[in-house]
Design a protein around this motif. Structure first.
Motif, PDB file in Angstrom:
ATOM      1  N   LYS A   5      -7.101   9.917   5.198  1.00  0.00           N
ATOM      2  CA  LYS A   5      -8.342   9.658   5.771  1.00  0.00           C
ATOM      3  C   LYS A   5      -9.486  10.493   5.858  1.00  0.00           C
ATOM      4  O   LYS A   5      -9.318  11.668   5.961  1.00  0.00           O
ATOM      5  N   SER A  19      -2.560   7.855   0.136  1.00  0.00           N
ATOM      6  CA  SER A  19      -3.903   7.856   0.710  1.00  0.00           C
ATOM      7  C   SER A  19      -4.111   9.054   1.650  1.00  0.00           C
ATOM      8  O   SER A  19      -3.266   9.919   2.000  1.00  0.00           O
ATOM      9  N   TYR A  50      -7.953   5.859  -1.344  1.00  0.00           N
ATOM     10  CA  TYR A  50      -6.885   5.804  -2.078  1.00  0.00           C
ATOM     11  C   TYR A  50      -7.314   6.218  -3.632  1.00  0.00           C
ATOM     12  O   TYR A  50      -8.415   5.914  -4.110  1.00  0.00           O
ATOM     13  N   ARG A 108       0.461   1.645   3.444  1.00  0.00           N
ATOM     14  CA  ARG A 108      -0.037   3.102   3.682  1.00  0.00           C
ATOM     15  C   ARG A 108       1.165   3.539   4.942  1.00  0.00           C
ATOM     16  O   ARG A 108       1.405   4.673   4.805  1.00  0.00           O
ATOM     17  N   SER A 159     -11.744   6.267   7.603  1.00  0.00           N
ATOM     18  CA  SER A 159     -11.584   5.332   6.820  1.00  0.00           C
ATOM     19  C   SER A 159     -10.395   5.954   5.838  1.00  0.00           C
ATOM     20  O   SER A 159     -10.625   7.185   5.201  1.00  0.00           O
ATOM     21  N   THR A 178     -12.001   2.600  -1.534  1.00  0.00           N
ATOM     22  CA  THR A 178     -12.015   2.330  -0.105  1.00  0.00           C
ATOM     23  C   THR A 178     -10.858   1.193   0.029  1.00  0.00           C
ATOM     24  O   THR A 178     -10.327   0.769  -1.018  1.00  0.00           O
ATOM     25  N   THR A 179     -10.528   0.859   1.368  1.00  0.00           N
ATOM     26  CA  THR A 179      -9.723  -0.143   1.537  1.00  0.00           C
ATOM     27  C   THR A 179      -9.980  -1.413   0.817  1.00  0.00           C
ATOM     28  O   THR A 179      -9.107  -2.122   0.277  1.00  0.00           O
ATOM     29  N   GLU A 180     -11.257  -1.909   1.100  1.00  0.00           N
ATOM     30  CA  GLU A 180     -11.617  -2.897   0.124  1.00  0.00           C
ATOM     31  C   GLU A 180     -11.439  -2.949  -1.074  1.00  0.00           C
ATOM     32  O   GLU A 180     -11.175  -4.000  -1.836  1.00  0.00           O
ATOM     33  N   ARG A 200      -5.290  -7.178   3.435  1.00  0.00           N
ATOM     34  CA  ARG A 200      -5.801  -5.967   4.132  1.00  0.00           C
ATOM     35  C   ARG A 200      -4.516  -5.590   4.700  1.00  0.00           C
ATOM     36  O   ARG A 200      -3.932  -4.522   4.975  1.00  0.00           O
ATOM     37  N   MET A 258      -7.748  -3.086  -2.110  1.00  0.00           N
ATOM     38  CA  MET A 258      -7.310  -4.603  -1.770  1.00  0.00           C
ATOM     39  C   MET A 258      -7.642  -5.306  -2.942  1.00  0.00           C
ATOM     40  O   MET A 258      -6.722  -6.100  -3.824  1.00  0.00           O
ATOM     41  N   MET A 263      -2.037  -3.772   2.576  1.00  0.00           N
ATOM     42  CA  MET A 263      -2.382  -2.272   2.357  1.00  0.00           C
ATOM     43  C   MET A 263      -2.118  -1.450   3.635  1.00  0.00           C
ATOM     44  O   MET A 263      -1.624  -0.368   3.561  1.00  0.00           O
ATOM     45  N   TYR A 264      -2.140  -1.876   4.747  1.00  0.00           N
ATOM     46  CA  TYR A 264      -1.818  -1.235   6.020  1.00  0.00           C
ATOM     47  C   TYR A 264      -0.358  -1.039   5.833  1.00  0.00           C
ATOM     48  O   TYR A 264      -0.023   0.153   6.084  1.00  0.00           O
TER      49      TYR A 264
END
Length: 84
Positions: free
Chosen positions: A58, A56, A65, A49, A62, A30-32, A42, A35, A45-46
């Protein structure tokens, strides 16, 4: 009116090989989790992406990755910085 420039990906890594067998047992982050794995914020990461610098996709709302491809991408990038 100004014409907006279409932004090209900063890195076009043509050497990142896709292997379907490796992705069968892939660990998806996940993003967390990504990270924490990459030790970035964050917003970083954004940005990575959105600029297509990291792989990545969706799942619903969400982004997910692939851990193996993230590792491979950054190892290749790190090796590119080594001067022999």
């Amino acid at each position: 009116m100004k014409k907006e420039k279409k932004q090209q990906p900063a890195v076009q890594n043509k050497h990142l090989a896709y292997d379907a067998h490796l992705l069968e047992n892939e660990v998806w982050l996940t993003t967390e989790q990504a990270m924490a794995h990459l030790n970035v914020s964050r917003s970083t990461m954004y940005r990575l992406r959105k600029q297509h610098n990291i792989p990545s996709f969706k799942l619903g709302h969400s982004p997910m990755y692939p851990k193996h491809l993230l590792n491979k991408l950054f190892i290749n990038k790190a090796l590119g910085n080594v001067k022999i």
